[in-house]
Write a protein that holds these residues in place. Structure first.
Motif, PDB file in Angstrom:
ATOM      1  N   VAL A 292      37.446  72.043  52.876  1.00 23.48           N
ATOM      2  CA  VAL A 292      38.576  70.558  52.433  1.00 23.48           C
ATOM      3  C   VAL A 292      37.750  70.001  53.965  1.00 23.48           C
ATOM      4  O   VAL A 292      38.102  70.437  55.258  1.00 23.48           O
ATOM      5  CB  VAL A 292      39.658  70.524  51.975  1.00 23.48           C
ATOM      6  CG1 VAL A 292      40.444  69.140  51.889  1.00 23.48           C
ATOM      7  CG2 VAL A 292      39.569  71.068  50.899  1.00 23.48           C
ATOM      8  N   PHE A 293      37.052  68.612  53.505  1.00 21.13           N
ATOM      9  CA  PHE A 293      36.948  68.201  55.031  1.00 21.13           C
ATOM     10  C   PHE A 293      37.239  66.173  54.634  1.00 21.13           C
ATOM     11  O   PHE A 293      37.349  65.609  53.261  1.00 21.13           O
ATOM     12  CB  PHE A 293      35.720  67.987  55.517  1.00 21.13           C
ATOM     13  CG  PHE A 293      34.574  67.683  54.962  1.00 21.13           C
ATOM     14  CD1 PHE A 293      33.625  66.316  54.522  1.00 21.13           C
ATOM     15  CD2 PHE A 293      33.292  68.414  53.544  1.00 21.13           C
ATOM     16  CE1 PHE A 293      32.585  65.963  53.795  1.00 21.13           C
ATOM     17  CE2 PHE A 293      32.602  67.746  52.731  1.00 21.13           C
ATOM     18  CZ  PHE A 293      32.131  67.202  53.321  1.00 21.13           C
ATOM     19  N   ASP A 294      36.946  65.461  56.228  1.00 19.52           N
ATOM     20  CA  ASP A 294      36.853  64.509  56.023  1.00 19.52           C
ATOM     21  C   ASP A 294      36.194  63.615  55.973  1.00 19.52           C
ATOM     22  O   ASP A 294      35.087  64.108  56.967  1.00 19.52           O
ATOM     23  CB  ASP A 294      38.372  63.892  56.128  1.00 19.52           C
ATOM     24  CG  ASP A 294      39.819  64.109  56.214  1.00 19.52           C
ATOM     25  OD1 ASP A 294      39.688  64.716  55.440  1.00 19.52           O
ATOM     26  OD2 ASP A 294      40.567  63.786  57.104  1.00 19.52           O
ATOM     27  N   VAL A 295      35.608  62.595  55.979  1.00 19.53           N
ATOM     28  CA  VAL A 295      34.732  61.952  55.797  1.00 19.53           C
ATOM     29  C   VAL A 295      34.611  60.327  56.413  1.00 19.53           C
ATOM     30  O   VAL A 295      35.270  59.568  55.812  1.00 19.53           O
ATOM     31  CB  VAL A 295      33.566  61.934  55.034  1.00 19.53           C
ATOM     32  CG1 VAL A 295      32.863  64.091  55.110  1.00 19.53           C
ATOM     33  CG2 VAL A 295      33.510  61.174  53.903  1.00 19.53           C
ATOM     34  N   VAL A 296      33.587  59.205  57.255  1.00 16.75           N
ATOM     35  CA  VAL A 296      33.991  58.252  57.427  1.00 16.75           C
ATOM     36  C   VAL A 296      32.462  57.582  57.399  1.00 16.75           C
ATOM     37  O   VAL A 296      31.771  58.201  57.583  1.00 16.75           O
ATOM     38  CB  VAL A 296      34.608  58.077  58.417  1.00 16.75           C
ATOM     39  CG1 VAL A 296      36.158  57.966  59.286  1.00 16.75           C
ATOM     40  CG2 VAL A 296      33.069  57.861  59.949  1.00 16.75           C
ATOM     41  N   SER A 297      32.345  56.716  57.362  1.00 17.69           N
ATOM     42  CA  SER A 297      30.693  56.035  57.421  1.00 17.69           C
ATOM     43  C   SER A 297      31.709  54.495  58.212  1.00 17.69           C
ATOM     44  O   SER A 297      31.449  53.123  56.731  1.00 17.69           O
ATOM     45  CB  SER A 297      29.812  55.395  55.405  1.00 17.69           C
ATOM     46  OG  SER A 297      29.491  54.817  56.257  1.00 17.69           O
TER      47      SER A 297
END
Length: 400
Positions: free
Chosen positions: A350-355
């Motif tokens: 499980v991981f967090d992402v940004v754009s």
């Protein structure tokens, strides 16, 4: 007689034309009101039923309960994809305003445990997300921030390739109960040392006052009282440990759960489990039943029984109850803590992402999310419990 042979380049060209044609047949609609969502209730629930992932946090019941919060309802952005008139994908998001930033994030944040897109299994996630990309970029946000994307879901591969990971990668332990014919068969898969330790702990409690376990379903009038009590207990524990939890700030989670508990017959059921020593509750756990899966959302335990590892003891009763209820799967959710790993060896990443979508978004991602926040978190967690609790309490008072 000549046989036609399709080369790899020809095959790729054909696949590209088919993908282009598929995109031409699809349309995107951004739902921005409760009324928009209500009009698509039947299609949404049909999509839930057919979707390959168990996206309880994107279910119609969760979405409607979330919109009881007026601030969330005002900033709703649900990206729905249609093949002609049939809904084949739904990505429920909202715009969160934070320190001058407009952040496009999960609709039910900070209460949801996974960011996910409901998707008909007949469609390729990357094609749908490429179709959605310009719509996501043009809602006026500074940054897209999707928290807790789970391995195996519709967003995972695309987010891994096209978004930037932030924070630490964690894991969500899970257990497939269909591997065993009974709870007794399952217990044999646990190490003999662990079974012996738990058996001895349980025997000591049995001899003094006895242990009892019960299941509280959504129709039980005690359910709300038990859940609200566990929220207070969990909040006290978080404060005493010097941790922080966005979900436990204010009464938002409480109001959300009360709204969700009224959504009977929605396919998403609140359920709780309680372990008692005599008449004294020593551990409570509750979560959601959805598509034959139990999502273990929150646990609370009596600090007077800490030496007996009440959470670990209780988990055995919860798993046994899940077998009795005919549940196929348990999702323990993140983090992959030690007491959860006592009961399974399966963990989904499980991981967090940004754009980032603007200059402010780039600064927020690079300076805060990728650098300062991880440093601050490591510093705080490295402190002993007492100083950490004092520091977090002081910060909380300063920011109000």
């Amino acid at each position: 007689m000549q046989t036609d042979v399709m080369t790899s380049s020809t095959h790729a060209s054909v696949q590209q034309r088919l993908a282009t044609k598929a995109l031409e047949d699809l349309s995107v609609c951004v739902l921005q009101t409760r009324e928009d969502l209500s009009e698509h209730k039947d299609q949404w629930q049909q999509l839930e039923h057919s979707a390959r992932c168990s996206a309880v946090f994107q279910s119609f019941a969760w979405t409607m309960a979330t919109l009881e919060n007026s601030k969330v309802a005002q900033n709703l952005r649900i990206f729905a994809v249609f093949d002609e008139r049939r809904m084949i994908a739904a990505l429920p998001l909202r715009i969160e305003k934070q320190n001058g930033l407009r952040i496009l994030t999960g609709l039910a944040e900070p209460f949801q445990q996974y960011s996910e897109m409901l998707l008909d299994p007949g469609y390729t996630p990357s094609i749908i997300l490429e179709l959605l990309k310009p719509h996501l970029q043009n809602v006026g946000a500074d940054i897209i921030h999707l928290r807790q994307i789970r391995e195996g879901g519709a967003l995972y591969d695309y987010a891994s390739e096209y978004f930037t990971e932030v924070g630490e990668v964690d894991g969500a332990p899970w257990l497939d109960l269909t591997q065993w014919g009974s709870f007794e068969d399952y217990l044999k898969s646990i190490s003999s040392r662990t079974r012996k330790t738990i058996r001895n702990q349980r025997n000591r409690l049995h001899k003094s006052a006895g242990l009892s376990h019960r299941i509280i379903r959504q129709t039980d009038t005690e359910l709300e009282t038990l859940i609200l009590s566990s929220l207070k207990g969990r909040e006290s524990w978080v404060e005493a440990m010097g941790y922080s939890s966005r979900a436990l700030q204010g009464d938002g989670l409480q109001q959300f759960l009360l709204a969700l508990n009224k959504e009977t017959g929605s396919g998403c059921e609140l359920i709780a489990f309680e372990l008692k020593h005599g008449d004294v509750p020593i551990s409570t756990e509750w979560g959601f039943l959805y598509k034959h899966c139990y999502f273990a959302y929150m646990a609370d335990w009596n600090p007077d029984y800490e030496q007996s590892s009440p959470g670990k003891l209780h988990q055995m009763d919860v798993i046994e109850a899940c077998f009795a209820l005919g549940i196929d799967r348990i999702d323990f959710l993140k983090p992959a803590s030690r007491y959860k790993m006592t009961w399974t060896s399966e963990v989904a990443s499980v991981f967090d992402v940004v754009s980032p979508l603007s200059f402010k978004g780039h600064l927020h991602a690079q300076i805060w999310l990728q650098n300062l926040r991880p440093l601050a978190k490591r510093f705080v967690l490295a402190l002993p419990k007492g100083p950490r609790a004092f520091l977090m309490s002081s910060v909380k008072k300063i920011i109000g």
